[in-house]
Scaffold this active site. Structure first.
Site, PDB file in Angstrom:
ATOM      1  N   THR B  48       0.865  -1.170   0.000  1.00  0.00           N
ATOM      2  CA  THR B  48       0.000   0.000   0.000  1.00  0.00           C
ATOM      3  C   THR B  48       0.908   1.228   0.000  1.00  0.00           C
ATOM      4  O   THR B  48       2.026   1.167   0.501  1.00  0.00           O
ATOM      5  CB  THR B  48      -0.948   0.003   1.206  1.00  0.00           C
ATOM      6  N   THR B  50       1.429   4.590   1.280  1.00  0.00           N
ATOM      7  CA  THR B  50       2.192   5.294   2.321  1.00  0.00           C
ATOM      8  C   THR B  50       3.218   4.349   2.924  1.00  0.00           C
ATOM      9  O   THR B  50       4.362   4.714   3.186  1.00  0.00           O
ATOM     10  CB  THR B  50       1.253   5.830   3.419  1.00  0.00           C
ATOM     11  N   CYS B  51       2.808   3.113   3.147  1.00  0.00           N
ATOM     12  CA  CYS B  51       3.711   2.106   3.702  1.00  0.00           C
ATOM     13  C   CYS B  51       4.902   1.919   2.768  1.00  0.00           C
ATOM     14  O   CYS B  51       6.057   1.943   3.202  1.00  0.00           O
ATOM     15  CB  CYS B  51       2.986   0.762   3.864  1.00  0.00           C
ATOM     16  N   SER B  52       4.593   1.723   1.484  1.00  0.00           N
ATOM     17  CA  SER B  52       5.632   1.352   0.528  1.00  0.00           C
ATOM     18  C   SER B  52       6.510   2.514   0.133  1.00  0.00           C
ATOM     19  O   SER B  52       7.708   2.339  -0.081  1.00  0.00           O
ATOM     20  CB  SER B  52       5.008   0.803  -0.754  1.00  0.00           C
TER      21      SER B  52
END
Lengths: 199, 162
Positions: B48, B50-52
């Site tokens: 996803t 923001t995570c990535s």
């Protein structure tokens, strides 16, 4: 098994209405079986089309009801234990990817891969597999597979609740062919080559 | 469970990962963290944005700085299975120190009291975005995001605390 014969005989009246059905049920106990209506078996269930997060946001995290996927269409659908796992990645998906043209020649409109994963993981996996002609859907809470009694607890393999490895040919929502592996680690009856010969 | 906070001892739990020879392994959090300075950070989901694109890269880039300040381990957990974590880790070939660990059934996330229900986004029970600085199992810094933001849980913030 006795229950399999019972199901087949219950289906026979529906089968007599449907011509040219080749029934293959390799597992006795499934709530969906040949002749059943896949949408009726899972009435309030939706799947999530593989997507990026941005696509999710812009679509308001919409889901796709089963009737939109199956009604009025010829669909080949296969389910597997998990995105990015061995047999699924190396053998199961490729067996469909390599037969796309042959499926299309038989009038198949959608080839669908579904797994108990979220749609963002499915998208990441689909891109890695470069399988553009296959539609990937996530059954993130397993409700689709549970409704069809195709769910399987794979906690022993550190995957948690997942699904069997299976394939089906569904015409206008009616299951014409259903193949389920005896164990999800096997890949004998659920491949693209097998179902191509059954349609 | 109440969310983990400063001065708490982190619970023990089991996380899964694939080692260098591609073997599926499980490991206890205490065995990784006892007697050491550890950063534990969590994200809602592999693959996803923001995570990535923001959260994880920050920790990968700052890993050497963390090590220079005495951090022994940088552990990333997410409620994903180890196959997905392995594939996601591969998208960061430059990563040398961050360990991608799978909390597939959210058991450890629940033990930390940091779970988040993201069912309406197609994710199910996941983890909040957070970053903890843990010294010999005691939480020294606990930065937990309220919702979907990316503010206090970044690598920069935790670096300030070291």
């Amino acid at each position: 098994m006795a229950s399999a014969f019972l199901r087949r005989s219950n289906c026979s009246s529906m089968q007599s209405m449907v011509t040219g059905v080749r029934a293959v049920v390799s597992r006795a106990f499934a709530s969906v079986s040949v002749g059943a209506d896949i949408v009726d078996a899972a009435p309030s269930v939706s799947l999530q089309k593989a997507r990026t997060w941005d696509e999710g946001v812009s679509s308001n995290f919409s889901t796709t009801p089963l009737k939109d996927i199956f009604k009025g269409k010829k669909v080949v659908i296969f389910g597997l234990p998990g995105a990015f796992t061995g047999v699924c990645t190396k053998a199961h998906v490729p067996s469909y990817k390599n037969n796309i043209d042959k499926f299309k020649a038989k009038g198949i409109e959608s080839i669908i891969c579904v797994a108990v994963n979220d749609p963002y993981v499915m998208k990441g996996w689909a891109e890695k597999l470069e399988a553009n002609e296959i539609e990937f859907y996530g059954d993130f809470d397993g409700s689709f597979h549970k409704s069809l009694v195709l769910d399987k607890d794979l906690s022993g393999a550190l995957l948690g609740p997942r699904s069997q490895r299976w394939s089906a040919y569904v015409e206008d929502g009616k299951v014409k062919v259903l193949n389920v592996e005896t164990v999800p680690s096997e890949f004998k009856v659920s491949g693209g080559d097998v179902i191509l010969g059954q349609i | 469970m109440a969310p983990i906070a400063v001065a708490d001892v982190i619970p023990d739990g089991t996380l899964a990962y694939f080692d260098e020879s591609d073997q599926l392994k499980t490991i206890s959090v205490h065995s990784l963290a006892a007697g050491k300075k550890v950063i534990l950070f969590g994200v809602p989901g592999a693959f996803t944005p923001t995570c990535s694109m923001k959260h994880v890269p920050g920790f990968i880039e700052k890993a050497e700085e963390f090590k220079a300040k005495g951090v022994d381990e940088i552990l990333l957990i997410s409620v994903n299975d180890p196959f997905v974590m392995k594939a996601w880790a591969k998208t960061y070939p430059e990563n040398k120190h961050v360990k991608f660990l799978a909390d597939g059934s959210a058991t450890y996330t629940l033990a930390l009291g940091l779970e988040l229900d993201l069912a309406e986004k197609g994710l199910g029970t996941r983890s909040r975005r957070f970053a903890l600085l843990v010294d010999d199992l005691k939480v020294k810094v606990a930065n937990v995001e309220e919702g979907g933001e990316f503010t206090v849980s970044s690598a920069e913030e935790i670096l300030k605390a070291l």
